[in-house]
Design an enzyme around this catalytic site. Structure first.
Site, mmCIF file in Angstrom:
data_model
loop_
_atom_site.group_PDB
_atom_site.id
_atom_site.type_symbol
_atom_site.label_atom_id
_atom_site.label_comp_id
_atom_site.label_asym_id
_atom_site.label_seq_id
_atom_site.Cartn_x
_atom_site.Cartn_y
_atom_site.Cartn_z
ATOM 1 N N CYS A 1 14.559 13.375 13.958
ATOM 2 C CA CYS A 1 14.731 14.728 14.473
ATOM 3 C C CYS A 1 13.467 15.545 14.360
ATOM 4 C CB CYS A 1 15.839 15.443 13.717
ATOM 5 S SG CYS A 1 17.330 14.505 13.728
ATOM 6 N N ALA B 1 28.265 14.209 14.291
ATOM 7 C CA ALA B 1 28.274 14.864 12.975
ATOM 8 C C ALA B 1 27.702 16.276 13.059
ATOM 9 C CB ALA B 1 27.472 14.031 11.981
ATOM 10 N N THR B 2 26.785 16.493 13.998
ATOM 11 C CA THR B 2 26.239 17.845 14.170
ATOM 12 C C THR B 2 27.381 18.810 14.490
ATOM 13 O OG1 THR B 2 24.121 16.976 14.930
ATOM 14 C CG2 THR B 2 24.653 19.241 15.574
ATOM 15 N N ASN C 1 18.458 11.888 4.660
ATOM 16 C CA ASN C 1 18.142 10.990 5.764
ATOM 17 C C ASN C 1 16.662 10.639 5.866
ATOM 18 O OD1 ASN C 1 18.408 13.898 6.476
ATOM 19 N ND2 ASN C 1 17.347 13.258 8.320
ATOM 20 N N SER D 1 29.400 10.312 11.317
ATOM 21 C CA SER D 1 28.928 10.066 12.682
ATOM 22 C C SER D 1 29.104 8.587 13.028
ATOM 23 C CB SER D 1 27.441 10.432 12.735
ATOM 24 O OG SER D 1 26.890 10.039 13.965
ATOM 25 N N GLY D 2 29.483 8.322 14.287
ATOM 26 C CA GLY D 2 29.699 6.940 14.700
ATOM 27 C C GLY D 2 28.423 6.123 14.860
ATOM 28 N N HIS D 3 27.386 6.740 15.466
ATOM 29 C CA HIS D 3 26.243 5.917 15.874
ATOM 30 C C HIS D 3 25.351 5.483 14.718
ATOM 31 C CE1 HIS D 3 22.798 8.900 16.046
ATOM 32 N NE2 HIS D 3 23.805 9.744 15.995
ATOM 33 N N GLN E 1 24.768 9.699 6.093
ATOM 34 C CA GLN E 1 23.959 8.538 5.695
ATOM 35 C C GLN E 1 24.593 7.745 4.548
ATOM 36 O OE1 GLN E 1 21.575 7.377 7.471
ATOM 37 N NE2 GLN E 1 20.825 9.093 8.688
HETATM 38 N N1 PLP Z 1 23.315 14.477 9.110
HETATM 39 C C1 PLP Z 1 22.431 13.543 8.750
HETATM 40 C C2 PLP Z 1 22.109 13.360 7.295
HETATM 41 C C3 PLP Z 1 21.813 12.748 9.708
HETATM 42 O O1 PLP Z 1 20.930 11.811 9.337
HETATM 43 C C4 PLP Z 1 22.133 12.960 11.071
HETATM 44 C C5 PLP Z 1 21.443 12.198 12.130
HETATM 45 O O2 PLP Z 1 20.259 11.907 12.046
HETATM 46 C C6 PLP Z 1 23.080 13.939 11.396
HETATM 47 C C7 PLP Z 1 23.644 14.685 10.398
HETATM 48 C C8 PLP Z 1 23.464 14.214 12.816
HETATM 49 O O3 PLP Z 1 24.330 13.223 13.305
HETATM 50 P P1 PLP Z 1 24.738 13.196 14.846
HETATM 51 O O4 PLP Z 1 23.623 12.553 15.582
HETATM 52 O O5 PLP Z 1 26.012 12.419 14.892
HETATM 53 O O6 PLP Z 1 24.955 14.611 15.259
#
Ligand code: PLP
Length: 377
Positions: free
Chosen positions: A323, A69-70, A149, A199-201, A179
């Protein structure tokens, strides 16, 4: 082990492991290749687009695979700035975004764009009106998350984007839906989102796979240039095994959004009632928050100390968000947490597999932490 850090990442579902392994073993062809082995891989990729598009209420052609997702959000933000940020220079966002949105926006700000960050009010709420009134005819992009998140707070994206589109039809609306995906309604048409990152994970699929919805007609300049995969939006050979895993997770969870929500709501109520029996412990995520994510302040115990204490009992939670890694959370600060709470807040995040008894064990462990750690403080 009691795993209560599902907002950080999730354990891959059994059907996901099976799908990944099968694709690794059998479908190793390049999905762009013209022979059978490649075509089988391409079928997995296009099948994945179909399942995800069903949940997001869009067409398969509007789904693009990324690595996470990033990457999805970075691509949208920089790609929208490149194509739509020549004449108009303003971007509206909130002060509680994930770094995958906040950091690219900081970079654009340094490059001369104006970034307006909507702050929560004194009760920690952000209204649609607050978001709408931050925009004007100079705004080419609005990027707001659906669910925070760190606290589970649900932002009024549908209403805000609908009003923005009415006032400024040319403004691109992007939502970080990570989320909320597979937990609440994420129909992109109902949300009036032009772009939506997932995001998949976070949903039982492996790490290293994400996707972004981009509405037909919206032109987002690509971040990665190369072989022209994903219709030129995201060059790089698609990861067939990870897409197979992502698709399996979405297929498994896509039909049970409301049942799982009900189940997790019961978990949250149980957590709230158990916590109410402890003095000095406060559940910060009340009404208007997603039941899957719960921010809990334990007075007088630093969150990292509590996290490791719980870990020693086999319970996994996180301090703020995964994070923030020990740094004071600017997001919790924006939500109005004071200095003590900023130091002493953990995040307890559920999946539908969590059981009521796990919460009893957690709350019991917090109570013993209070008596043991407060003695040595
Ligand atoms: N956006 C939100 C709200 C998240 O909670 C996260 C992951 O913690 C991300 C983006 C980033 O996702 P990814 O790990 O797939 O880059």
């Amino acid at each position: 082990m009691i795993y209560l850090d599902n907002a950080a990442t999730t354990k891959p579902l059994p059907c996901v492991c099976e799908a990944v392994l099968s694709a690794l073993e059998k479908d190793f062809g390049n999905p762009s290749a013209l022979y059978r082995l490649g075509i089988d891989g391409e079928k997995i990729v296009s099948g994945g687009r179909k399942v995800i598009s069903k949940v997001l209420g869009c067409t398969p052609e509007e789904i693009f695979f990324t690595s996470c997702a990033t990457e999805s959000s970075n691509a949208v933000i920089f790609g929208a700035a490149e194509n739509y940020g020549k004449r108009r220079k303003k971007i509206v966002t909130t002060a509680v975004e994930h770094p995958s949105v906040a950091k690219p926006l900081e970079k654009l700000e340094k490059a001369g764009f104006t970034v307006v960050r909507v702050m929560p009010d004194k009760n920690g709420n952000i209204s649609a009106e607050d978001i709408v009134s931050a925009a004007d005819s100079d705004t080419f992009l609005i990027s707001c998350m659906l669910v925070n998140n760190e606290t589970g707070y649900i932002l009024p994206i549908g209403e805000a984007f609908r009003k923005i589109k009415k006032l400024y039809p040319e403004c691109i609306t992007h939502c970080d839906g990570v989320q909320g995906f597979l937990k609440i309604n994420t129909s992109v048409r109902e949300l009036n989102a032009d772009c939506f990152s997932i995001s998949g994970h976070k949903v039982g699929a492996p790490k290293g796979i994400g996707a972004v919805y981009i509405k037909k007609g919206i032109r987002i300049a690509p971040l990665l240039l190369g072989g022209g995969q994903e219709k030129g939006f995201r060059s790089g050979t698609e990861s067939v095994p990870l897409i197979a895993g992502f698709s399996a997770a979405v297929r498994e969870l896509g039909g049970s959004i409301s049942e799982r929500y009900e189940k997790v709501s019961v978990l949250k109520s149980h957590l709230a009632s158990q916590i109410s029996g402890l003095s000095g412990v406060k559940l910060n995520s009340g009404e208007g928050h997603l039941p899957y994510i719960n921010s809990v302040t334990v007075d007088g115990i630093k969150s990292e100390v509590l996290l490791h204490y719980l870990e020693s009992k086999g319970i996994y939670v996180s301090s703020g968000s995964a994070c923030s890694k020990g740094k004071k959370s600017s997001v919790l600060k924006a939500f109005g947490f004071d200095g003590n709470a900023l130091d002493s807040t953990i995040r307890v995040s559920f999946s539908h597999e969590v059981e009521l008894s796990h919460i009893d064990v957690l709350v019991g462990a917090i109570a013993s932490a209070q008596s043991e750690l407060c003695r040595v403080r």
